[in-house]
Motif scaffolding. Structure first.
Motif, PDB file in Angstrom:
ATOM      1  N   PHE A  47       0.830  -2.904   0.017  1.00 19.73           N
ATOM      2  CA  PHE A  47       1.282  -3.996  -0.862  1.00 19.73           C
ATOM      3  C   PHE A  47       0.121  -4.452  -1.752  1.00 19.73           C
ATOM      4  O   PHE A  47       0.267  -4.612  -2.959  1.00 19.73           O
ATOM      5  CB  PHE A  47       1.740  -5.230  -0.059  1.00 19.73           C
ATOM      6  CG  PHE A  47       2.932  -5.019   0.832  1.00 19.73           C
ATOM      7  CD1 PHE A  47       3.825  -3.979   0.597  1.00 19.73           C
ATOM      8  CD2 PHE A  47       3.167  -5.874   1.901  1.00 19.73           C
ATOM      9  CE1 PHE A  47       4.931  -3.803   1.419  1.00 19.73           C
ATOM     10  CE2 PHE A  47       4.266  -5.700   2.720  1.00 19.73           C
ATOM     11  CZ  PHE A  47       5.144  -4.658   2.492  1.00 19.73           C
ATOM     12  N   GLY A  50      -0.840  -1.979  -4.362  1.00 12.82           N
ATOM     13  CA  GLY A  50       0.174  -1.955  -5.417  1.00 12.82           C
ATOM     14  C   GLY A  50      -0.081  -3.061  -6.432  1.00 12.82           C
ATOM     15  O   GLY A  50      -0.015  -2.838  -7.643  1.00 12.82           O
ATOM     16  N   TRP A  51      -0.416  -4.246  -5.919  1.00  8.71           N
ATOM     17  CA  TRP A  51      -0.697  -5.359  -6.829  1.00  8.71           C
ATOM     18  C   TRP A  51      -2.023  -5.141  -7.553  1.00  8.71           C
ATOM     19  O   TRP A  51      -2.155  -5.413  -8.745  1.00  8.71           O
ATOM     20  CB  TRP A  51      -0.728  -6.688  -6.066  1.00  8.71           C
ATOM     21  CG  TRP A  51      -0.805  -7.855  -7.009  1.00  8.71           C
ATOM     22  CD1 TRP A  51       0.218  -8.375  -7.733  1.00  8.71           C
ATOM     23  CD2 TRP A  51      -1.979  -8.595  -7.358  1.00  8.71           C
ATOM     24  NE1 TRP A  51      -0.250  -9.400  -8.521  1.00  8.71           N
ATOM     25  CE2 TRP A  51      -1.595  -9.554  -8.313  1.00  8.71           C
ATOM     26  CE3 TRP A  51      -3.320  -8.534  -6.972  1.00  8.71           C
ATOM     27  CZ2 TRP A  51      -2.499 -10.459  -8.876  1.00  8.71           C
ATOM     28  CZ3 TRP A  51      -4.213  -9.432  -7.530  1.00  8.71           C
ATOM     29  CH2 TRP A  51      -3.799 -10.383  -8.466  1.00  8.71           C
ATOM     30  N   GLN A  65       5.577  -9.753  -6.957  1.00  7.58           N
ATOM     31  CA  GLN A  65       5.732  -8.406  -6.409  1.00  7.58           C
ATOM     32  C   GLN A  65       6.491  -8.391  -5.077  1.00  7.58           C
ATOM     33  O   GLN A  65       6.926  -7.322  -4.627  1.00  7.58           O
ATOM     34  CB  GLN A  65       4.382  -7.702  -6.281  1.00  7.58           C
ATOM     35  CG  GLN A  65       3.774  -7.296  -7.622  1.00  7.58           C
ATOM     36  CD  GLN A  65       4.721  -6.556  -8.542  1.00  7.58           C
ATOM     37  OE1 GLN A  65       5.322  -7.125  -9.446  1.00  7.58           O
ATOM     38  NE2 GLN A  65       4.906  -5.272  -8.296  1.00  7.58           N
ATOM     39  N   ILE A  69       9.047  -5.616  -2.634  1.00  8.47           N
ATOM     40  CA  ILE A  69       9.037  -5.456  -1.172  1.00  8.47           C
ATOM     41  C   ILE A  69      10.469  -5.608  -0.664  1.00  8.47           C
ATOM     42  O   ILE A  69      10.997  -4.773   0.083  1.00  8.47           O
ATOM     43  CB  ILE A  69       8.112  -6.512  -0.508  1.00  8.47           C
ATOM     44  CG1 ILE A  69       6.652  -6.298  -0.928  1.00  8.47           C
ATOM     45  CG2 ILE A  69       8.258  -6.471   1.019  1.00  8.47           C
ATOM     46  CD1 ILE A  69       5.676  -7.323  -0.361  1.00  8.47           C
ATOM     47  N   SER A 217       5.341  -0.828  -9.092  1.00 10.64           N
ATOM     48  CA  SER A 217       6.419  -1.564  -8.433  1.00 10.64           C
ATOM     49  C   SER A 217       7.231  -0.644  -7.526  1.00 10.64           C
ATOM     50  O   SER A 217       7.676  -1.057  -6.449  1.00 10.64           O
ATOM     51  CB  SER A 217       7.321  -2.213  -9.489  1.00 10.64           C
ATOM     52  OG  SER A 217       6.575  -3.114 -10.268  1.00 10.64           O
ATOM     53  N   THR A 220       5.280  -0.336  -4.372  1.00 10.48           N
ATOM     54  CA  THR A 220       5.432  -1.539  -3.545  1.00 10.48           C
ATOM     55  C   THR A 220       6.780  -1.527  -2.830  1.00 10.48           C
ATOM     56  O   THR A 220       6.881  -1.912  -1.656  1.00 10.48           O
ATOM     57  CB  THR A 220       5.286  -2.807  -4.420  1.00 10.48           C
ATOM     58  OG1 THR A 220       4.007  -2.764  -5.058  1.00 10.48           O
ATOM     59  CG2 THR A 220       5.399  -4.076  -3.594  1.00 10.48           C
TER      60      THR A 220
END
Lengths: 335, 244
Positions: A47, A50-51, A65, A69, A217, A220
């Motif tokens: 996560f 990804g960000w 974000q 998830i 995205s 994520t």
């Protein structure tokens, strides 16, 4: 580290192979309970990366974000429950669905800039959470179980989920490295640093940002699916919880945004804090906040930023060496 | 010989301010057109329209016989337009080399040889010693050099230079003039410059503009001696043709 530059691709490839080997061997000598913790760590790390990819490599600041998830988890759970298919086989679907959703919202959110863009995605996350909460077919507020895994052996589920989580972690490190040193990585970095100049050198800025946003995205979403698969149950309040965003921000900012190494450190710090202080209630959250503020005051580029500037170590940075520095250094020492 | 780039009737107003009023000019390969004018005359706005950052309200821009008035910025770059910015706009976190490498990489459709192009351009523009320094931490003069380096690395057919000589020492101006002269045979150059002796040394023709209108055009010597130009720069009140 400049001396390492010519052999670095080999070292990175060797490290990737080594990590993959370790990952494959882990379930044989690690008890199931520890595997579950590792799955959680790897998923949270994914996560964060990804960000970090969006904020530090593409230049898109999103505060929503958690949307992906939740979408990744729900798309997997619903697809598996409706069709009865093995969730481990259809897992890539959660990437496709999250990426497609990201692609669908870009025409709207890309009309906004900076803070407005960041908040707009958060708003969409809340809208999707409320939408799911009000639909019985989607499990409403109490959520959905993952039906297919009930009949599977616990150890098979744990091992399979672990492999997916391990793959996420490896892609989060080495996949990000290979993207950042690629032609795409150079285009993303140019767009991140200056959109006007990026256009002026022939880069299609809109499509480059679009591609970065969709890729990050989608990833994520995949990580969200793996995380919720490991807990067998998803509900909208948890999957679309803005606290996920807080965790991602904490890990990336404390470790160092725009670096691969930073979020590795950030994830370690986050889970150590949780292990030591989670029992202290509100104090735990205050400690997390204090740690983040402290790191930001000392080094805005995070813990890895300090290591990089003080010790001159750059393991997985995307620096492209010009090859022009060597003669100049010689000339400088000669004069 | 047909011009590489031509502009016909270019007009743009921002509210009450006119930055281009029915401007027309054309530049052929191997030719350099200088643009002078006082601050706020509309010089940089003309560049922004040529490069596609600002849309004209009227008029046409033709590059190699193709109307590019509505083409996007990156499409114009791929068609052979390269520009520098008056206020340097580097990719701040990337090194000087990576800045130039990106320009060499994305400005053409064919692949290969980008690293060599980037290295040779850095050497030509005097940035070789700073090649691996992040552009954001380069001093202003080096960032101005980097503007030129990035534009050259695009291998453009039309080069738009926006005040690249300002702040340089006399020796550096001489080097810059030599560099641009060396580039000139293969290029159409449009150069906005306040350092008029540098411009006069390279430009074949100069257009002087004020309030978006052309007030004089001719050889450097003619334009520098033109009464309208003298009036704008020196404040000399002369009996000249009306301008608008």
């Amino acid at each position: 580290m400049k001396g390492l530059a010519p052999i670095r691709p080999t070292l990175v490839a060797a490290a990737a192979v080594l990590c993959t080997g370790l990952m494959i061997a882990t379930p044989w000598f690690v008890p199931e309970g520890n595997l579950r913790l590792m799955i959680e760590i790897f998923a949270v790390f994914a996560f964060a990366q990804g960000w970090n990819f969006l904020a530090g490599y593409v230049g898109i600041m999103s505060f929503g974000q958690q949307l992906f998830i939740g979408l990744g988890a729900y798309s997997l759970f619903l697809a598996s429950n409706w069709t009865g298919l093995n969730p481990f086989l259809i897992l890539p679907l959660s990437f496709v669905f999250s990426a497609a959703f990201a692609a669908a919202i870009t025409p709207f959110v890309f009309r906004l800039r900076d803070a407005y863009l960041a908040i707009s995605i958060w708003v969409i996350a809340e809208v999707v959470r409320l939408f799911i909460s009000q639909r019985d077919a989607l499990g409403s507020v109490s959520g959905l179980p993952l039906v297919a895994t009930r009949e599977m052996a616990r150890s098979v589920v744990a091992t399979s989920t672990f492999y997916y989580a391990g793959a996420l972690a490896i892609v989060s490190v080495f996949g990000l490295y290979y993207v950042s040193v690629s032609r795409l990585g150079l285009a993303l970095a140019a767009v991140r640093d200056n959109e006007g100049t990026a256009s002026a050198i022939g880069i299609n800025v809109w499509w480059t940002r679009f591609f970065g946003f969709v890729l990050g995205s989608g990833f994520t979403g995949l990580a969200g699916a793996v995380y919720y698969m490991s807990v067998f149950h998803v509900e909208p309040g948890g999957a679309f919880d803005p606290n996920w965003m807080v965790v991602m921000l904490f890990i990336v900012i404390i470790g160092g945004v725009g670096t691969i190494e930073g979020p590795i450190i950030g994830t370690a710090v986050y889970f150590l804090f949780r292990a030591w202080f989670a029992g202290t209630g509100n104090l735990y959250l205050m400690l997390l906040g204090a740690a983040a503020v402290l790191v930001m005051l000392i080094s805005p580029s995070g813990i890895w930023g300090i290591v990089k500037s003080r010790l001159g170590i750059d393991l997985l940075g995307a620096r492209r060496a010009s090859g022009l520095d060597a003669p100049t250094k010689k000339a400088r020492t000669a004069s | 010989m047909s011009p590489v780039i031509s502009v016909e009737g270019l007009t743009r107003r921002f509210g009450a301010i006119t930055v281009a009023d029915n401007l027309s000019f054309a530049v052929g390969s191997g030719e350099c057109l200088g643009i002078i004018g006082p601050n706020g005359a509309g010089k940089t706005s003309v560049f922004n329209m040529l490069a596609g950052a600002v849309r004209p309200q009227a008029g046409r821009i033709v590059l190699d016989g193709r109307d590019i008035t509505d083409a996007s910025q990156h499409a114009r770059t791929l068609m052979g337009l390269g520009r520098t910015y008056q206020v340097p706009q580097p990719f701040g976190l990337l090194t000087a080399y990576e800045n130039v490498l990106a320009a060499a990489t994305f400005s053409r459709r064919s692949r290969g040889g980008e690293a060599e192009v980037a290295r040779s351009v850095l050497v030509r523009t005097g940035l070789a010693a700073r090649a691996d320094v992040p552009a954001g931490s380069l001093p202003l003069l080096d960032r101005k050099r980097l503007e030129l380096a990035r534009a050259i690395a695009l291998k453009p057919r039309v080069l738009l230079l926006d005040e690249i000589a300002g702040g340089l020492t006399e020796a550096e101006v001489a080097q810059l003039v030599a560099l641009i002269r060396a580039l000139k045979p293969d290029l159409a150059i449009i150069w906005i410059e306040h350092v008029t002796h540098a411009l006069s040394a390279v430009a074949d023709r100069i257009v002087a503009i004020n309030f978006g209108s052309r007030i004089a055009e001719g050889t450097p010597a003619e334009v520098m001696a033109h009464p309208a130009v003298l009036e704008v720069y020196m404040g000399t009140v002369l009996d000249v043709a009306p301008h608008g």
